[in-house]
Design an enzyme around this catalytic site. Structure first.
Site, PDB file in Angstrom:
ATOM      1  N   HIS A  73     116.655  74.041   1.840  1.00 53.41           N
ATOM      2  CA  HIS A  73     118.404  74.315   2.282  1.00 53.41           C
ATOM      3  C   HIS A  73     119.165  73.282   1.586  1.00 53.41           C
ATOM      4  O   HIS A  73     120.441  73.495   1.310  1.00 53.41           O
ATOM      5  CB  HIS A  73     118.014  75.484   4.250  1.00 53.41           C
ATOM      6  CG  HIS A  73     118.924  73.820   4.205  1.00 53.41           C
ATOM      7  ND1 HIS A  73     117.374  73.089   4.900  1.00 53.41           N
ATOM      8  CD2 HIS A  73     119.796  73.242   4.196  1.00 53.41           C
ATOM      9  CE1 HIS A  73     118.522  72.254   5.671  1.00 53.41           C
ATOM     10  NE2 HIS A  73     119.337  71.725   5.965  1.00 53.41           N
ATOM     11  N   ASP A 119     111.179  76.631   4.681  1.00 53.20           N
ATOM     12  CA  ASP A 119     112.818  75.500   4.227  1.00 53.20           C
ATOM     13  C   ASP A 119     112.317  74.298   3.942  1.00 53.20           C
ATOM     14  O   ASP A 119     111.380  73.497   4.347  1.00 53.20           O
ATOM     15  CB  ASP A 119     112.914  75.650   4.891  1.00 53.20           C
ATOM     16  CG  ASP A 119     114.632  74.926   5.470  1.00 53.20           C
ATOM     17  OD1 ASP A 119     114.800  74.991   3.748  1.00 53.20           O
ATOM     18  OD2 ASP A 119     115.420  74.520   6.250  1.00 53.20           O
ATOM     19  N   GLN A 207     123.311  67.078  10.901  1.00 50.92           N
ATOM     20  CA  GLN A 207     123.627  67.101   9.688  1.00 50.92           C
ATOM     21  C   GLN A 207     123.172  66.047   8.857  1.00 50.92           C
ATOM     22  O   GLN A 207     124.135  64.864   8.642  1.00 50.92           O
ATOM     23  CB  GLN A 207     124.778  68.275   9.322  1.00 50.92           C
ATOM     24  CG  GLN A 207     124.746  68.816   9.468  1.00 50.92           C
ATOM     25  CD  GLN A 207     124.575  69.336  11.290  1.00 50.92           C
ATOM     26  OE1 GLN A 207     124.668  69.330  12.160  1.00 50.92           O
ATOM     27  NE2 GLN A 207     123.739  71.087  10.006  1.00 50.92           N
ATOM     28  N   GLY A 208     122.762  66.065   7.227  1.00 47.66           N
ATOM     29  CA  GLY A 208     122.679  65.429   6.846  1.00 47.66           C
ATOM     30  C   GLY A 208     121.443  64.460   6.509  1.00 47.66           C
ATOM     31  O   GLY A 208     120.631  63.597   5.817  1.00 47.66           O
ATOM     32  N   ASP A 209     120.724  65.090   7.991  1.00 50.18           N
ATOM     33  CA  ASP A 209     119.258  64.468   7.829  1.00 50.18           C
ATOM     34  C   ASP A 209     118.401  65.811   7.562  1.00 50.18           C
ATOM     35  O   ASP A 209     117.419  64.981   7.028  1.00 50.18           O
ATOM     36  CB  ASP A 209     118.802  64.279   9.472  1.00 50.18           C
ATOM     37  CG  ASP A 209     119.386  62.961  10.124  1.00 50.18           C
ATOM     38  OD1 ASP A 209     119.691  61.460   9.347  1.00 50.18           O
ATOM     39  OD2 ASP A 209     120.076  63.580  11.094  1.00 50.18           O
ATOM     40  N   SER A 210     118.675  66.864   7.527  1.00 55.06           N
ATOM     41  CA  SER A 210     117.903  68.113   6.885  1.00 55.06           C
ATOM     42  C   SER A 210     117.200  67.743   5.711  1.00 55.06           C
ATOM     43  O   SER A 210     117.566  66.297   4.700  1.00 55.06           O
ATOM     44  CB  SER A 210     118.714  68.515   6.219  1.00 55.06           C
ATOM     45  OG  SER A 210     119.011  69.668   7.288  1.00 55.06           O
TER      46      SER A 210
HETATM   47  N1  ARG Z   1     120.566  71.837   8.157  1.00 54.82           N
HETATM   48  C1  ARG Z   1     120.591  70.112   8.902  1.00 54.82           C
HETATM   49  C2  ARG Z   1     121.249  68.972   7.553  1.00 54.82           C
HETATM   50  O1  ARG Z   1     121.554  70.038   6.225  1.00 54.82           O
HETATM   51  C3  ARG Z   1     119.679  69.606   9.535  1.00 54.82           C
HETATM   52  C4  ARG Z   1     120.551  70.361  10.886  1.00 54.82           C
HETATM   53  C5  ARG Z   1     119.464  69.480  11.551  1.00 54.82           C
HETATM   54  N2  ARG Z   1     119.829  69.882  12.947  1.00 54.82           N
HETATM   55  C6  ARG Z   1     119.668  69.508  14.717  1.00 54.82           C
HETATM   56  N3  ARG Z   1     119.860  69.610  15.817  1.00 54.82           N
HETATM   57  N4  ARG Z   1     117.972  69.210  15.005  1.00 54.82           N
HETATM   58  O2  ARG Z   1     121.471  68.628   7.556  1.00 54.82           O
END
Ligand code: ARG
Length: 261
Positions: A73, A119, A207-210
């Protein structure tokens, strides 16, 4: 509880595919003061040398010195792509000492990725980076215990990206327990995703750790990657753990994909 189905800025960079992702992101809230990665602390320089920050706002890990493993993603598809800059060698993204920045040449998004499961993605770099790589789990034996997560993502739901890499420890949560949280978690793809976190919340990726790795030590004491940061309902909320791609499931597919890059 709202969880938007977008990966924020990443969505823009990532394009349509990212829209399908289940990442959550909030904008709601008032939450207590944060610590890194949400509930984390600063990583020491050199502690996780395989960590990579990607310019579209995601994390990743060196699978080989010239290939970064990240989340599907975080990218928009497969093919030639020179738009991504990978930064490695530093916990402080603004430090120029030891920092290595290399552009991408190609991206390979997991075959069949449609926003649910699968993913993972690979990014080929223009040059190898001379830093240690992170081996990936090829069996399910390490899909248990306590895991380390790290990255430059938000330190709180809706918060800013971080200058310094943050790290945290989160425990494994079984598929049954995770699904039982309901809501988005009912849709967990058990064979392709692993949950980790605390029922009480407080510690999580965000967000941003993805795309960044979730890892632990193997029986020989070496780090081994078991997950890829994927999604969650908000960040660090109670009864809403982080969901990670189950690396062992994709190990062969990742290896064969890498051999084509
Ligand atoms: N999808 C998120 C990103 O694009 C990461 C989400 C992780 N969330 C969580 N609650 N662990 O950075």
């Amino acid at each position: 509880m709202k969880k938007l189905i977008t990966a924020l800025k990443r969505a823009a960079a990532a394009g349509a595919a990212a829209l399908a992702i289940i990442s959550l992101q909030p904008l709601s809230s008032a939450q207590a003061a944060p610590a890194p990665v949400v509930g984390g602390t600063r990583a020491a320089q050199g502690e996780f040398p395989f960590m990579v920050r990607l310019s579209m706002g995601c994390g990743g890990a060196l699978y080989t010195q010239q290939i970064v493993l990240t989340a599907a993603h975080c990218v928009s598809g497969s093919g030639a792509n020179t738009s991504i800059t990978a930064t490695a060698g530093v916990v402080d993204l603004q430090s120029t000492s030891g920092r290595v920045q290399v552009r991408s040449t190609r991206v390979l998004q997991a075959p069949g990725y449609n926003g649910t499961g699968k993913d993972w993605a690979l990014i080929k770099l223009a040059q190898p980076i001379n830093l240690p790589t992170l081996k990936i789990a090829t069996t399910t034996q390490y899909n248990t215990g306590d895991f380390t997560v790290a990255g430059w993502g938000s330190a709180r739901e809706g918060g800013a990206q971080q200058r310094y890499m943050l790290k945290a420890t989160v425990p494994f949560i079984s598929d049954a327990t995770c699904k039982a949280y309901g809501g988005y978690y009912s849709g967990l793809v058990a064979g392709e995703e692993i949950c980790a976190g605390f029922a009480s919340g407080g510690v999580d990726t965000c967000q941003g750790d993805s795309g960044g790795p979730m890892f632990r030590k193997d029986n020989a004491g070496a780090y081994i990657q078991v997950g890829i940061v994927s999604w969650g309902d908000g960040c660090a909320r109670a009864n809403a753990p982080g969901v990670y791609s189950e690396v062992s499931t994709f190990a062969s597919a990742i290896a064969s994909a890498a051999s084509t890059l």
